[in-house]
Design a protein around this motif. Structure first.
Motif, mmCIF file in Angstrom:
data_model
loop_
_atom_site.group_PDB
_atom_site.id
_atom_site.type_symbol
_atom_site.label_atom_id
_atom_site.label_comp_id
_atom_site.label_asym_id
_atom_site.label_seq_id
_atom_site.Cartn_x
_atom_site.Cartn_y
_atom_site.Cartn_z
ATOM 1 N N GLN A 1 0.830 -1.205 0.000
ATOM 2 C CA GLN A 1 0.000 0.000 0.000
ATOM 3 C C GLN A 1 0.863 1.252 0.000
ATOM 4 O OE1 GLN A 1 -2.297 0.013 3.607
ATOM 5 N NE2 GLN A 1 -0.623 -0.768 4.851
ATOM 6 N N GLY A 2 0.428 2.229 -0.767
ATOM 7 C CA GLY A 2 1.112 3.512 -0.812
ATOM 8 C C GLY A 2 2.456 3.443 -1.493
ATOM 9 N N THR A 3 3.073 4.601 -1.633
ATOM 10 C CA THR A 3 4.390 4.686 -2.251
ATOM 11 C C THR A 3 5.409 5.320 -1.323
ATOM 12 O OG1 THR A 3 3.825 6.840 -3.224
ATOM 13 C CG2 THR A 3 3.408 4.868 -4.571
ATOM 14 N N MET A 4 5.014 5.546 -0.055
ATOM 15 C CA MET A 4 5.908 6.142 0.935
ATOM 16 C C MET A 4 6.098 5.172 2.098
ATOM 17 S SD MET A 4 4.654 10.110 1.054
ATOM 18 C CE MET A 4 3.024 9.666 1.663
ATOM 19 N N PRO A 5 7.156 5.353 2.880
ATOM 20 C CA PRO A 5 7.389 4.440 4.009
ATOM 21 C C PRO A 5 6.310 4.558 5.078
ATOM 22 C CG PRO A 5 8.919 6.287 4.060
ATOM 23 C CD PRO A 5 8.215 6.355 2.747
ATOM 24 N N VAL A 6 6.081 3.458 5.769
ATOM 25 C CA VAL A 6 5.144 3.444 6.893
ATOM 26 C C VAL A 6 5.729 4.221 8.066
ATOM 27 C CG1 VAL A 6 3.996 1.959 8.575
ATOM 28 C CG2 VAL A 6 4.162 1.246 6.182
ATOM 29 N N SER A 7 7.030 4.036 8.305
ATOM 30 C CA SER A 7 7.690 4.710 9.422
ATOM 31 C C SER A 7 9.067 5.195 9.011
ATOM 32 C CB SER A 7 7.852 3.756 10.620
ATOM 33 O OG SER A 7 6.596 3.337 11.113
ATOM 34 N N LEU A 8 9.439 6.363 9.539
ATOM 35 C CA LEU A 8 10.794 6.884 9.424
ATOM 36 C C LEU A 8 11.333 7.034 10.834
ATOM 37 C CD1 LEU A 8 10.345 9.668 6.711
ATOM 38 C CD2 LEU A 8 11.440 7.460 6.421
ATOM 39 N N LEU A 9 12.324 6.235 11.178
ATOM 40 C CA LEU A 9 12.815 6.191 12.549
ATOM 41 C C LEU A 9 14.190 6.839 12.641
ATOM 42 C CD1 LEU A 9 11.856 2.479 13.336
ATOM 43 C CD2 LEU A 9 10.480 4.538 13.611
ATOM 44 N N SER A 10 14.307 7.844 13.500
ATOM 45 C CA SER A 10 15.606 8.482 13.725
ATOM 46 C C SER A 10 16.553 7.445 14.316
ATOM 47 C CB SER A 10 15.451 9.666 14.687
ATOM 48 O OG SER A 10 14.637 10.663 14.127
ATOM 49 N N ALA A 11 17.673 7.287 13.677
ATOM 50 C CA ALA A 11 18.589 6.229 14.105
ATOM 51 C C ALA A 11 20.003 6.772 14.261
ATOM 52 C CB ALA A 11 18.531 5.063 13.113
ATOM 53 N N HIS A 12 20.878 6.437 13.314
ATOM 54 C CA HIS A 12 22.295 6.759 13.444
ATOM 55 C C HIS A 12 22.584 8.218 13.084
ATOM 56 C CE1 HIS A 12 23.151 2.471 13.942
ATOM 57 N NE2 HIS A 12 22.285 2.265 12.974
ATOM 58 N N GLU A 13 23.771 8.666 13.497
ATOM 59 C CA GLU A 13 24.183 10.040 13.248
ATOM 60 C C GLU A 13 24.914 10.198 11.919
ATOM 61 O OE1 GLU A 13 26.470 11.228 16.580
ATOM 62 O OE2 GLU A 13 24.791 11.146 18.001
ATOM 63 N N ALA A 14 25.124 9.102 11.218
ATOM 64 C CA ALA A 14 25.791 9.149 9.915
ATOM 65 C C ALA A 14 25.192 8.055 9.042
ATOM 66 C CB ALA A 14 27.301 8.973 10.076
#
Length: 460
Positions: free
Chosen positions: A334-347
């Motif tokens: 479903q859709g064309t965008m991610p379900v979740s964007l999770l802040s993770a690493h600094e690089a």
């Protein structure tokens, strides 16, 4: 930091490239094959890092990480959720070995379907060295069950160019992608512990002309489904090879106008690629036309995606990581965008892997020197048992249990229910962690600090 296999520079204060200081080998090392060893407590004894990254959060000070979801199609509010992060995890039964090579890839040898023991052999590839090598290592236990303490080199062989990617085709053959554009199948002869070239496709990827002596383009990704091998490269080309066949079964010459960074199988006849402008594309080999059947993309800036992995049990769930260090979860139904964007690493995030038999657990590694374990178990206090985990695709939780927990963990749209435990598995961050692999209770990873690390009790 701008990093590309074969090209890695650090921007100076005036914008001019500055060389990255190399790691100082421990005084106990005797060139390649030297080792750090382990302390009595099982922790790694390593030299002081030449370039320290920001200290990870401590266990006593949980850090809230904000997970960002793309806006709903109807313009609704952006959902949010928080995860608890724990850093500085004490790694029990971890060993390290100094190898005098920057390690670009590390992969466990797959286990037979009926195997009951944990994995005991892995392979590594190097990059950015004068003499790059493919190496096979053994880890194991003594007769009393005591941990051996450090990986032992079984055999190695020179490799032309940087090892850009690497996958086991089966128990004996390893497929290696090179920065020169070639793809090589090496055979590990276990009877006499040697490596030999079994098959090679010269200039599988190229910029100008395959027949010229120059113009090779780096082969950036490879994925195997024996006997089929799929490769992608800087030239935007997709190749489908079959083991032991001289020519490619199929080639899509202009699959992408940008660099393809990674590829994974969705199904037997479908693959998914990620590129340098933040796009995912699905390709169906049953179709004759050389166009993707579906395209997905990140919103906003076109952030390059470096890695991708598919959920082992639910093929519609995909995880990607990119140059901004974000972890993206996609539902390709479903859709064309991610379900979740999770802040993770600094690089940059270099690799992402679902655990092959317990996909409630996911692992990521980064240029910032960190390696994160994302635990989305329904009850994080109930750690899975891998004493008899069987083959790579075997699980000891029922499919219904896994499916329900994963849907709740990765795809649940109610942010109040979306919680996960995140642990940084490397308490002392130094140089880039380029690659990781997890199988059963075991984790292996390789770094630019010229060392390989093995954890045999990941879920202890």
């Amino acid at each position: 930091m701008i990093k590309r296999r074969g090209h890695k520079i650090r921007k100076g204060s005036q914008g001019s490239p500055q060389p990255i200081p190399g790691p100082h080998p421990p005084t106990t090392a005797q060139g390649r094959g030297g080792h750090f060893g382990t302390t009595a407590a099982g922790s790694t004894s390593v030299p002081a890092p030449p370039m320290a990254a920001p200290a990870p959060p401590s266990r006593s000070s949980p850090v809230s990480l904000r997970a960002r979801r793309p806006p709903a199609a109807n313009g609704g509010r952006r959902g949010r959720r928080r995860e608890r992060a724990r850093g500085g995890a004490a790694m029990e039964e971890v060993s390290a070995r100094f190898v005098a090579q920057k390690i670009s890839k590390a992969r466990w040898r797959p286990l037979p379907a009926a195997a009951l023991q944990p994995p005991d052999v892995f392979a590594t590839g190097s990059w950015d060295n004068e003499d790059n090598r493919l190496s096979v290592w053994a880890v194991g236990e003594l007769g009393s069950g005591e941990y051996l303490g450090e990986p032992q080199l079984l055999c190695d062989i020179g490799h032309d160019g940087d090892v850009m990617d690497m996958q086991f085709l089966d128990q004996e053959r390893i497929v290696v992608a090179s920065s020169t554009g070639s793809v090589t199948v090496f055979r590990h002869h276990q009877n006499n512990q040697t490596l030999s070239v079994n098959q090679r496709w010269e200039k599988a990827h190229y910029h100008v002309d395959q027949d010229t002596s120059c113009g090779g383009a780096a082969c950036t990704g490879v994925i195997c489904n024996n006997p089929e091998i799929v490769t992608v490269g800087e030239d935007g080309r997709i190749n489908l090879f079959r083991a032991d066949q001289k020519d490619a079964v199929r080639t899509i010459d202009n699959a992408d106008s940008s660099t393809l960074h990674a590829v994974t199988f969705l199904r037997t006849t479908e693959i998914l690629t990620v590129n340098s402008i933040g796009q995912l594309k699905i390709w169906d080999f049953r179709q004759q036309r050389n166009e993707p059947s579906q395209i997905f993309s990140l919103t906003g800036e076109r952030v390059p995606l470096h890695c991708v992995d598919r959920h082992p049990n639910q093929q519609h769930i995909v995880a990607t990581g990119g140059q901004d260090g974000m972890l993206s979860i996609w539902d390709i139904r479903q859709g064309t965008m991610p379900v979740s964007l999770l802040s993770a690493h600094e690089a940059e995030m270099w690799e992402v892997h679902f655990h092959p038999s317990n996909p409630d657990h996911l692992f990521t590694c980064s240029e910032d020197g960190s390696l994160w374990h994302w635990d989305t178990s329904t009850d994080v206090s109930e750690k899975p048992s891998f004493l008899h985990h069987g083959g790579r695709s075997t699980t000891y939780l029922s499919h219904s249990t896994i499916n329900q927990s994963v849907v709740c963990a990765w795809l649940n749209n109610d942010p109040t229910k979306d919680r996960m435990e995140i642990t940084n598995l490397i308490p002392n961050q130094t140089l880039s962690v380029n690659s990781l692999d997890v199988l059963g209770p075991c984790l292996v990873y390789g770094t630019d600090a010229e060392a390989i690390y093995v954890n045999r009790q990941l879920f202890a």
